[in-house]
Structures are given as C-alpha cells and as structure tokens.
Design an enzyme around this catalytic site. Sequence first.
Site, PDB file in Angstrom:
ATOM      1  N   CYS A 114     -22.875 -38.604  54.516  1.00  0.00           N
ATOM      2  CA  CYS A 114     -23.673 -39.155  53.192  1.00  0.00           C
ATOM      3  C   CYS A 114     -22.996 -40.399  51.407  1.00  0.00           C
ATOM      4  O   CYS A 114     -23.594 -40.830  50.605  1.00  0.00           O
ATOM      5  CB  CYS A 114     -24.936 -38.460  52.717  1.00  0.00           C
ATOM      6  SG  CYS A 114     -25.762 -38.463  54.192  1.00  0.00           S
ATOM      7  N   HIS A 255     -28.382 -39.724  46.405  1.00  0.00           N
ATOM      8  CA  HIS A 255     -28.646 -40.252  47.208  1.00  0.00           C
ATOM      9  C   HIS A 255     -30.690 -39.685  48.130  1.00  0.00           C
ATOM     10  O   HIS A 255     -30.562 -38.724  47.688  1.00  0.00           O
ATOM     11  CB  HIS A 255     -27.686 -38.899  48.317  1.00  0.00           C
ATOM     12  CG  HIS A 255     -27.463 -39.124  50.270  1.00  0.00           C
ATOM     13  ND1 HIS A 255     -28.279 -40.089  50.469  1.00  0.00           N
ATOM     14  CD2 HIS A 255     -27.637 -37.470  50.464  1.00  0.00           C
ATOM     15  CE1 HIS A 255     -28.007 -39.205  51.591  1.00  0.00           C
ATOM     16  NE2 HIS A 255     -28.113 -38.005  52.136  1.00  0.00           N
ATOM     17  N   ASN A 285     -34.222 -41.070  55.013  1.00  0.00           N
ATOM     18  CA  ASN A 285     -32.753 -40.510  54.825  1.00  0.00           C
ATOM     19  C   ASN A 285     -31.530 -41.742  55.889  1.00  0.00           C
ATOM     20  O   ASN A 285     -31.233 -41.564  56.523  1.00  0.00           O
ATOM     21  CB  ASN A 285     -32.425 -39.020  54.637  1.00  0.00           C
ATOM     22  CG  ASN A 285     -30.815 -38.160  54.686  1.00  0.00           C
ATOM     23  OD1 ASN A 285     -30.076 -39.905  54.131  1.00  0.00           O
ATOM     24  ND2 ASN A 285     -30.780 -37.606  54.875  1.00  0.00           N
TER      25      ASN A 285
END
Length: 328
Positions: A114, A255, A285
């Site tokens: 990520c 994030h 996500n």
Amino acid sequence: MAVRSRVLGTGMCVPDLIMTNDDLTRIVDTSDEWIVSRTGMKERHRVRPDQAASDLAIPASRQALEEAGLGAGDLDAIIVATITPDTIFPSTSCILQDKLGARHITAFDVSAGCTGAIYALALADMMIRAGDARHVLIVGVEVLTKITNWTDRSTCVLFGDAAGAMVVGPCDDGRHGMLSYYLASDGAAGNTLFMPAGGSRLPASHETVDQRLHCLYMKGNELFRPAVKMMSDSCILLAERAGLTLADIDMYVFHQANLRIIEAVGKRLEIPREKVFVNIHKYANTSTATTILAVHEARREGLIGSGSIVSQVAFGAGLTWGGVLWRW
Ligand code: COA
C-alpha cells in the site's frame, strides 16, 4: 535554485460496479453495522471479470496528463505501483507505455504494498532532481477484488479497485513541490500481509488454487498498531526533514485502510479533525491507490490549493511505510 518535483496533474478511475456492505452480507456472514463500526467503509468499486489494472490506469493517467497540459509523448518515465499487475511480467508500466502511446522511455513497476505510490513519487522526485527526467507519470493501481478470498469475511469486506495517477515535473521557484520524503521497510513482519502462492516459492498448481493460496492473506489485528505508529512516525519525520512542525501542515492524507487507524493517528499527533481527509466510506481500501485518490478528491473539494502543505502518508505489505510532503 534547487529543482524539486511538483505535481502538475492528478487523475483517478474507479470501475462502475459498486458493492455495498449489504451486498457483502449475501456473500459472507457479516453486517453493515460491523463493517461501518470497525472500518468506516460503506461501499467499494469492483472491476468486471474482463478488466485488469491497466484498464483503470489508462483513464486515470489521461486525466492527469490533461490537467498537466501534456501529452503521452512528453513523458520521460512511467512508474506504476501495484501488487495486482495485469501480468507478473511484462510490467503494467510497459503495458501503459504502449497503450498511452508514450515514447520508448523508462517504465517499471514498484512493489511496495500500500506504500507503493509513495515509493514511486519519491523515485520520480529523485529522477527529476538528478536531471534524468522532466515529466514522470506515477500510477497507483489495484484490482484487489481479483485476489480476494470471497469465503474469508475478515478480509473480503475490506478492499476495492481503483487507479490514481499523478504527473510530476520540475519546479525551481524554491517554494512549491516536494519538501521531503521518507521511505522505510521491515521484512520481518512480512507474513502478516501477503499472497502465499503464485511466485517462485510456491508456483501455481492445482493444490495452490484449491487452497486459495493465490489470494490476499492478512492478520489484520496484528497490523493495526504498527499502522498507527509507522504513519505517525512518518508524519513527524517528514515535517522535521522539511524544517516544519506538525501544526504547519494544512492537510493530512493517510492511507485509507481503516477509519479507526486514521483517527488514531490524528489523535496521537493531535491533528484537528478538519485537517484529515477521509474518503474510505466510498472506496474502502484500494491499497496503493488510496492516497492519490484522496489527494485528487481533496483538490476537487478545494481542500488543497496553491500553497497548501500536504502530508501524504501510507503503510502496507512488506512491511513498508513512509510519506511525501508537498507545498502545493
Ligand atoms: N463481519 C463480522 N465479523 C467479523 C468480520 C466481518 N467481516 N471480520 C471479522 N469479524 C469478527 C472476527 O471473527 C472476530 O470475532 P471473535 O471476536 O468472535 O473472534 C471479531 O470480528 C474481531 O476481529 P478482529 O480481526 O480482531 O477485528 P478488528 O477490530 O481488529 O478489525 C480489521 C479487523 C482488519 C478491520 C482491523 O484489524 C484492521 O484494519 N487492521 C489493519 C489493516 C491494515 O492496516 N493493513 C495494512 C495496510 S493494507
């Protein structure tokens, strides 16, 4: 005056199909109440079976190029951050180079979970400051629903598909652009978030497919505290490296893995709520795409404008973490 990289344009693309929390209750034993209260997610976008990463990356890239006032022929490099490339090789960046009609330029993928887009942006900054490139396209793209284990309720509710793109170029006014970056890793904790099969350790076989070993595997509760700590530490380091304080930052873009993680970082660093951008409820996500999507939307909402100081920070598989700090 020293040259820095500056964002010239941003873009994003999400597939049309939306999956709500209620849709997920028809697949696994879960509830809208559990997902919203534990994660802040309400819906996510999902690709069709015939769509791959580059199909989302292309429209996002074109949008970013258009805002930058550039054509694909003006690019000197393409860096795609992804853990769900079209194919393991060739790279999705090479597929993009061809489909966008770019010249025979540098093109490579970055695998940093990520945090991939952060790694890609820092690399682009290095290339621009070194004078090796003027215009670099960075794409964070993920089609995580293609590697989701739809029988595992602890992971299948968490992810969505999206692409975010940024075009960066040189800036020498001594004021705007990337003020600092920070990249870090800890491979010792790599087994908390990984895809067991499909690489050279465990190549594809009937057994690996039967056991769903080509899916994403995550020990979510072991990642919660490190995510909060590493993203908090990244914010502090980024500000220090730029000679700023946390209070100088106008907008924090973290994030988007879990609203509770985002809120915990904000609380730990005593950041006012209005300085933390959140769009996890719409997209869930999307791994390396999340922070670019968030910056893009924050700009559209007028929350980031010329002169804004923006801290863009991520954490993910590897483990990896870090951030980039901009004066917009
Ligand atoms: N619906 C309903 N119940 C669920 C569920 C779901 N979709 N998924 C898990 N549960 C249950 C579990 O079975 C468990 O039940 P039990 O207490 O009876 O055993 C309970 O909910 C709590 O599970 P837990 O995993 O401890 O939940 P959590 O509060 O830690 O939330 C995450 C799970 C994944 C949302 C959270 O840990 C997280 O966000 N972790 C970090 C993820 C991250 O940052 N990853 C790296 C970057 S991508």
